[in-house]
Scaffold this motif. Structure first.
Motif, PDB file in Angstrom:
ATOM      1  N   HIS A   1      16.359  50.703 -14.547  1.00  0.00           N
ATOM      2  CA  HIS A   1      16.033  51.313 -13.332  1.00  0.00           C
ATOM      3  C   HIS A   1      16.664  50.256 -12.246  1.00  0.00           C
ATOM      4  CE1 HIS A   1      13.154  53.049 -15.903  1.00  0.00           C
ATOM      5  NE2 HIS A   1      13.309  54.248 -15.036  1.00  0.00           N
TER       6      HIS A   1
ATOM      7  N   VAL B   1       9.762  50.343 -10.930  1.00  0.00           N
ATOM      8  CA  VAL B   1       9.277  51.097 -11.695  1.00  0.00           C
ATOM      9  C   VAL B   1       7.837  51.231 -11.975  1.00  0.00           C
ATOM     10  CG1 VAL B   1       9.980  50.066 -13.998  1.00  0.00           C
ATOM     11  CG2 VAL B   1       9.719  52.718 -13.825  1.00  0.00           C
TER      12      VAL B   1
ATOM     13  N   PRO C   1      10.760  55.314  -9.111  1.00  0.00           N
ATOM     14  CA  PRO C   1      10.557  55.977 -10.513  1.00  0.00           C
ATOM     15  C   PRO C   1       9.220  55.806 -11.195  1.00  0.00           C
ATOM     16  CG  PRO C   1      12.114  54.144 -10.728  1.00  0.00           C
ATOM     17  CD  PRO C   1      11.735  54.167  -9.126  1.00  0.00           C
TER      18      PRO C   1
END
Length: 430
Positions: free
Chosen positions: A312, A316, A275
């Motif tokens: 997450h 990330v 992400p």
């Protein structure tokens, strides 16, 4: 036949000899159990009085911890063992009998263990961490070699700072000032203009008076630099590389991860793509989470990074930091010159930043302007500016901190355990 503990699976039901140290022992009636280690692994040696005779049996019961031996016996399968095998000992030869070994199987304070780091490395946990570190290094070379990168060795003694900061170790280079390297990046950019895709692996030094569990004074970095690659291209390389080393550790360090009681399910989730959030989005997220101490233009501290990571399952990327808080060489975003084409990769589970990277400025006039703004004058930086004068191209790179990465993948709380002999603010021994 001599062999190693790592190779015993090739010698099931055969009699072999292993050079080993006595890690621990216990006895029960007419049987003694020797926990043996040889550097490649750990195995249990079963000593039966009726097999080895009374003299050797009594000697085995009284051997001191870390005594060195040549041990001979038959390798048999044992499903209860983490290794899957044990040795039925038929005899042994003492090389050196150790007495009063300082690190006994009991709790010791951290400072005591650090004072005895040269011996603490022999413990199962430290052995496992070093094996995982080695696997990360091995798979790093595998990844970059397989993808067409050339290994380059930048100098450790330099005439200037890579980051333009003052956290440098100063020394004299004959009649000139010199510094221990903070990063090989500037030299790697020169090498990328010659060889296309390059990487280095070496020690770096930060004269930063920090005592946190994430900081070392001397640490090792993996630093790739890539010609004709923009910021987005670099992010793809970074996430593929991190996936590769994590999956390599899962494949080749199963026993070590079990020794450390690492949650392997967390590591199995590490698959590219990762992400990505912008710095602006990170600030907005932190504000919503109640972090009133952070404003646009501030850098993130450990609590901020941890909060973002906990949102997450994967590492990330935080991208597009303000230009003012990043290094002079980072390319501004053409759509918003207040932010740079850069990213930090934050590891899950609270381990913080493991990679920092960016697209580099390749325009000669813009770099001259940056030099002026940052006061980078004198011959020490002239050669770096010249790279923008003769065939400059868009290029990007990043640096991964090995010890933080080892800490994350191995599940080790403090970075001091991820390097053989840590250099900390108040520790230069052993």
């Amino acid at each position: 036949m001599k062999t190693t503990i790592a190779e015993v699976h090739k010698h099931v039901n055969e009699t072999v000899t292993i050079g080993a140290w006595l890690h621990n022992k216990r006895s029960s009636g007419k049987i003694a159990f020797l926990q043996l280690r040889d550097g490649t692994g750990f195995i249990q040696g079963v000593v039966v009085k009726s097999v080895v005779g009374e003299n050797l049996f009594e000697q085995a019961k009284h051997l001191g911890q870390e005594s060195s031996l040549y041990v001979t016996g038959e390798i048999v399968k044992d499903e209860r063992s983490p290794l899957g095998f044990e040795m039925q000992v038929s005899g042994y030869e003492i090389i050196q009998e150790a007495e009063d070994y300082p690190i006994t199987p009991k709790e010791h304070g951290t400072e005591f263990l650090m004072d005895h780091r040269h011996l603490w490395l022999r413990s199962k946990k430290q052995h496992a961490i070093m094996k995982i570190r080695n696997e990360i290094i091995r798979s790093t070379f595998e990844f970059f070699n397989d993808n067409g990168y050339v290994k380059i060795d930048p100098p450790i003694l330099t005439g200037a700072s890579a980051e333009g900061t003052t956290e440098l170790f100063h020394t004299k280079y004959f009649d000139e000032d010199a510094y221990l390297s903070q990063s090989g990046q500037l030299y790697l950019e020169a090498a990328a203009m010659a060889l296309g895709k390059v990487f280095s692996f070496g020690p770096t030094f930060r004269a930063e008076k920090s005592k946190t569990r994430r900081h070392l004074i001397e640490f090792w970095m993996i630093e790739p630099e890539m010609a004709f690659m923009d910021h987005d291209d670099s992010l793809v390389v970074q996430e593929n590389y991190v996936e590769h080393i994590v999956q390599s550790v899962l494949k080749n360090c199963d026993i070590e991860l079990d020794t450390l009681e690492r949650d392997k399910e967390q590591l199995k989730k590490i698959k590219a793509p990762f992400p990505r959030i912008t710095y602006d989005e990170a600030i907005e997220f932190l504000k919503k989470e109640g972090f009133d101490d952070i404003d646009w233009g501030d850098d993130f501290g450990a609590p901020h990074e941890t909060a973002i990571a906990e949102a997450h399952d994967q590492p990330v990327f935080i991208t597009h930091f303000p230009t003012e808080i990043k290094a002079f060489y980072m390319q501004p975003d053409p759509n918003n010159e207040k932010v740079a084409l850069c990213a930090d990769l934050i590891a899950p589970e609270g381990y913080g930043e493991i990679i920092g990277g960016s697209e580099r400025i390749h325009d000669y006039e813009l770099m001259k302007q940056r030099y002026k703004e940052h006061g980078l004058e004198g011959p020490a930086y002239e050669w770096y500016l010249e790279l923008r004068k003769y065939g400059s191209v868009p290029h990007s790179g990043f640096g991964l901190g090995l010890e933080r990465t080892v800490a994350w993948i191995s599940g080790t709380e403090h970075i001091r355990e991820t390097i053989p002999f840590p250099r900390l603010l108040n520790r230069l021994y052993p």
